[in-house]
Design an enzyme around this catalytic site. Sequence first.
Site, PDB file in Angstrom:
ATOM      1  N   GLU A 174      32.023   1.479 -43.402  1.00 42.40           N
ATOM      2  CA  GLU A 174      31.806   1.044 -42.250  1.00 42.40           C
ATOM      3  C   GLU A 174      32.041  -0.655 -42.470  1.00 42.40           C
ATOM      4  OE1 GLU A 174      27.181  -0.076 -41.789  1.00 42.40           O
ATOM      5  OE2 GLU A 174      27.520   2.076 -42.148  1.00 42.40           O
TER       6      GLU A 174
ATOM      7  N   GLU B 148      32.921  19.719 -29.352  1.00 40.34           N
ATOM      8  CA  GLU B 148      32.358  20.401 -28.598  1.00 40.34           C
ATOM      9  C   GLU B 148      32.885  20.690 -27.394  1.00 40.34           C
ATOM     10  OE1 GLU B 148      28.203  19.413 -28.562  1.00 40.34           O
ATOM     11  OE2 GLU B 148      27.723  20.691 -30.186  1.00 40.34           O
TER      12      GLU B 148
END
Length: 306
Positions: free
Chosen positions: A122, A91
């Site tokens: 992870e 963004e």
Amino acid sequence: MTIPPTSTSIPVQRSTEALDPNHADLDRLDPLALVQAFADDQRAAVEAVRSATPALARVVEAALPRLESGGRLVYVGAGTSGRLGVLDATELTPTFSWPPERAVPLIAGGERAIRQAVEGAEDDAAAGANDVRAANVGPGDVLIALAASGTTPYVLGAVEAARSLGALTVGIANNPGTPLLAAVDCPVALDTGPEVISGSTRLKAGTAQKIALNTLSSALMVRLGKVYGNLMVDVRTSNAKLEDRAVRLTCHGAGVSESEARAALAQAGGSVKTALVMLRLGLSVQEAEARLAAAGGHARAALGEG
């Protein structure tokens, strides 16, 4: 540097994993009460960020010199935290015309993990370190590491590698006293506590991370001259909606008509900042651009307002 032990080697108290006694009958609630329970619990996310504002301000102060010198923001996370990092990085370009190559999101499991879970990704600390090295992270960069638990091996591996390469490291976790916060230069604890659905950190823990990232990156962009007053003057006019927004911003900032704003923006290649300086000071495009360059891109300084 040695990473503090992870959750696989010592027990870590994680309030995000605790059971919330206030919602033991969650599955018995009617739709209105159920929605209210979720909405009310989100208030803790806002309060957690408010409590962390001094830590976030320290991040802004520490990161600014590196970004002013051309450094990058590098986001690292897994699962929800990784996706939030991808979102914030993405963004920055349409909102502030921040170069996409200077906002680098790294997520455990790679791009595929943005849309689907990549099992075990992870837990791979070496992969985190390798991803950081592959991104050529260096002394000019700022690494923002996100992990609700504060113990994610992928993230801890990325932090260790980034610090060894000289980057400024920031850690955002929802559990105080966890390895991530001990491993970074700038720790930010967002203590959101137990979740309505026990252990689901996509809820208020994720909300707090989103707010913190919005706050941090927006504050950095303001300090970097991407905003004049509270006007988004570096917006990238990549579609009709944003073109209309640029016109409104120019009208407001320069006190001119829509037709005058559109004419100036056309000359300025859609740059609100350049159009503002042109209109306010009666300059040509070239003169306005030169004045902005001399002011380091800060519209207020270019306008002589200090």
